[in-house]
Design an enzyme around this catalytic site. Structure first.
Site, PDB file in Angstrom:
ATOM      1  N   PRO A  26       1.132   1.851   0.564  1.00  0.00           N
ATOM      2  CA  PRO A  26       2.015   1.077  -0.322  1.00  0.00           C
ATOM      3  C   PRO A  26       1.246   0.538  -1.519  1.00  0.00           C
ATOM      4  CG  PRO A  26       2.414   0.502   1.962  1.00  0.00           C
ATOM      5  CD  PRO A  26       1.214   1.408   1.957  1.00  0.00           C
ATOM      6  N   CYS A  27       1.858   0.587  -2.685  1.00  0.00           N
ATOM      7  CA  CYS A  27       1.127   0.321  -3.927  1.00  0.00           C
ATOM      8  C   CYS A  27       1.224  -1.113  -4.410  1.00  0.00           C
ATOM      9  CB  CYS A  27       1.628   1.261  -5.026  1.00  0.00           C
ATOM     10  SG  CYS A  27       3.365   0.996  -5.465  1.00  0.00           S
ATOM     11  N   GLN A  28       2.018  -1.970  -3.763  1.00  0.00           N
ATOM     12  CA  GLN A  28       2.248  -3.312  -4.311  1.00  0.00           C
ATOM     13  C   GLN A  28       0.950  -4.091  -4.512  1.00  0.00           C
ATOM     14  OE1 GLN A  28       3.893  -1.910  -1.842  1.00  0.00           O
ATOM     15  NE2 GLN A  28       6.073  -2.421  -1.843  1.00  0.00           N
ATOM     16  N   TYR A  42      -1.883  -3.032  -5.380  1.00  0.00           N
ATOM     17  CA  TYR A  42      -2.685  -2.538  -6.493  1.00  0.00           C
ATOM     18  C   TYR A  42      -1.950  -2.610  -7.829  1.00  0.00           C
ATOM     19  CZ  TYR A  42      -5.235  -0.391  -2.575  1.00  0.00           C
ATOM     20  OH  TYR A  42      -5.912  -0.175  -1.403  1.00  0.00           O
ATOM     21  N   SER A  43      -0.626  -2.761  -7.793  1.00  0.00           N
ATOM     22  CA  SER A  43       0.144  -2.688  -9.030  1.00  0.00           C
ATOM     23  C   SER A  43      -0.048  -3.939  -9.871  1.00  0.00           C
ATOM     24  CB  SER A  43       1.636  -2.493  -8.732  1.00  0.00           C
ATOM     25  OG  SER A  43       2.212  -3.683  -8.262  1.00  0.00           O
TER      26      SER A  43
END
EC number: 2.1.1.37
Length: 415
Positions: free
Chosen positions: A116-118, A120-121
């Site tokens: 899941p990218c949250q 790193y975003s």
């Protein structure tokens, strides 16, 4: 060639690899609704390959239930979708389920997927009290590395947001590279633009391709890749029936026009004749008035709506110093829309349909098309039936199918 899809989501990346001729051994996904979507997609491919696609069409028409559909499939295919969270508490169980599917006969050619990218975003960090520093998802790449160590694939494809480069001042990416090298893999990091792969959406992503150190691949130049497939966003909406806010059907709606050149080339419309999930969310009257202003401003003046330019009676948000473009039209005359993200599951203000007469945000099917999902891809909820919010979330979190497919084709010869 076979592969394992980790953090699979609804299967956008996997769809690309499947189309390119790869065979999935397992999909691992923590979300229940997305896991159902993966099983339904597995049913599509199984029935297609056994020349019984009419049963899948019956499901899309609502003639049979999800349980009926799954009863047509071998249990081992259903079991290949593993609905567990990747982590120390579940890894041994996941390993045993994957090993059961492998039956000791094959090595794994490829592992694909990205955590899941949250964490790193840039947006995720901006909204977090601690800048996501305490988020456990920062370290899911360590779990990814455990699967590389266990199955020793020839290569892997790791997808994530561009923010991974700057997260933690770059330390996460540096540690990731060191860990992958320790597990026996060298990597190359690409920054790709989805529109270069034929996706009608501006989507910037990091693609990390890793390979075992016992061979040196001639990697494709994904940074500068050009598929040559282009069109205006209007091509995505041209054959869909006009609906109003709160209207549409989950299953069995008819197209209003033949497929155009882009829809065919992008594999969005293939042999399917039943339109599903063309469902629009309802909107408050005030929001619909803002939508009309935003559409009119773009269609007539080619200008985006600035929130502060609205009449005071329509401005209800206290934040007037940022997010000026919180109401944004999916412009039909551009070659790429704005990025589709999971927030679309909460409201549609950033994805306003360009037709003022329809006066709504885009439907589930329209969002799926922006992500280059084919129309025969059905997004499930936990319960069977119309699940607009679950579908939007899965679509926003997905990797565009066309992006996955072109990457799969490019590295096929290397494997």
């Amino acid at each position: 060639m076979n592969y394992i899809d980790l953090f699979a989501g609804a299967g956008g990346l996997s769809e690309g690899f499947k189309r390119a001729g790869y065979s999935p051994v397992a999909h691992v996904e923590i979300d229940v609704a997305a896991s159902y979507s993966l099983r339904t997609r597995a049913a599509y491919y199984y029935l297609k390959e056994s020349d019984r696609l009419n049963h899948y069409h019956s499901y899309l028409k609502g003639d049979i239930t999800r349980k009926d559909l799954y009863s047509l499939m071998p249990q081992e295919i259903l079991d290949s979708v593993i609905n567990l969270g990747i982590g120390d508490e579940n890894n041994q169980k996941i390993f045993s389920l994957i090993d059961k599917n492998l039956q000791g006969n094959n090595e794994i050619d490829l592992i694909v997927g990205g955590p899941p990218c949250q964490a790193y975003s840039l947006v995720g960090r901006a909204r977090s009290e601690h800048g996501m520093k305490k988020d456990s998802r920062n370290f899911l790449y360590v779990q990814y590395a455990n699967y590389l160590e266990k199955y020793k694939p020839k290569m892997f494809v790791f997808e994530n947001v561009l923010g991974l480069k700057s997260a933690g001042g770059g330390v996460y990416l540096q540690n990731m590279e060191k860990l992958f090298y320790k597990k026996g893999y060298s990597i190359h990091i690409f920054s790709v633009k989805a529109e270069n792969f034929g996706v009608l959406q501006k989507r910037r992503r990091l693609i990390i391709i890793g390979w075992r150190k016992d061979f040196i691949p001639n990697l494709p130049d994904l940074d500068n890749y050009k598929s040559g497939l282009t069109a205006n966003v209007s091509s995505l909406f041209a054959d869909l029936p006009a609906i109003q806010a709160g209207e549409g059907k989950d299953k069995f709606l008819n197209y209003t026009a033949n497929k155009n050149e882009y829809l065919e080339a992008a594999h969005i419309r293939n042999e399917i004749t039943t339109l599903t999930q063309h469902i629009a969310r309802p909107h408050a009257l005030q929001d619909k008035e803002i939508y009309r202003i935003a559409v009119d401003k773009w269609n007539n003046d080619k200008e985006r709506l600035n929130y502060n330019d609205l009449p005071d009676r329509l401005k209800t948000h206290e934040n007037r110093s940022s997010f000026f473009d919180r109401f944004k039209v999916v412009a039909a005359d551009l070659e790429a829309s704005q990025t589709v993200v999971a927030h679309i599951a909460k409201d549609g203000h950033y994805y306003i349909h360009p037709d003022e007469l329809q006066n709504r945000s885009i439907s589930v099917r329209e969002a799926a098309r922006l992500q280059s999902f084919p129309d025969d891809f059905y997004f499930e909820g936990v319960k069977e039936g119309a699940n607009r919010t679950a579908a939007f979330k899965q679509i926003g979190n997905a990797v565009p199918c066309l992006l996955g497919q072109q990457i799969a084709v490019e590295i096929k010869d290397l494997l």
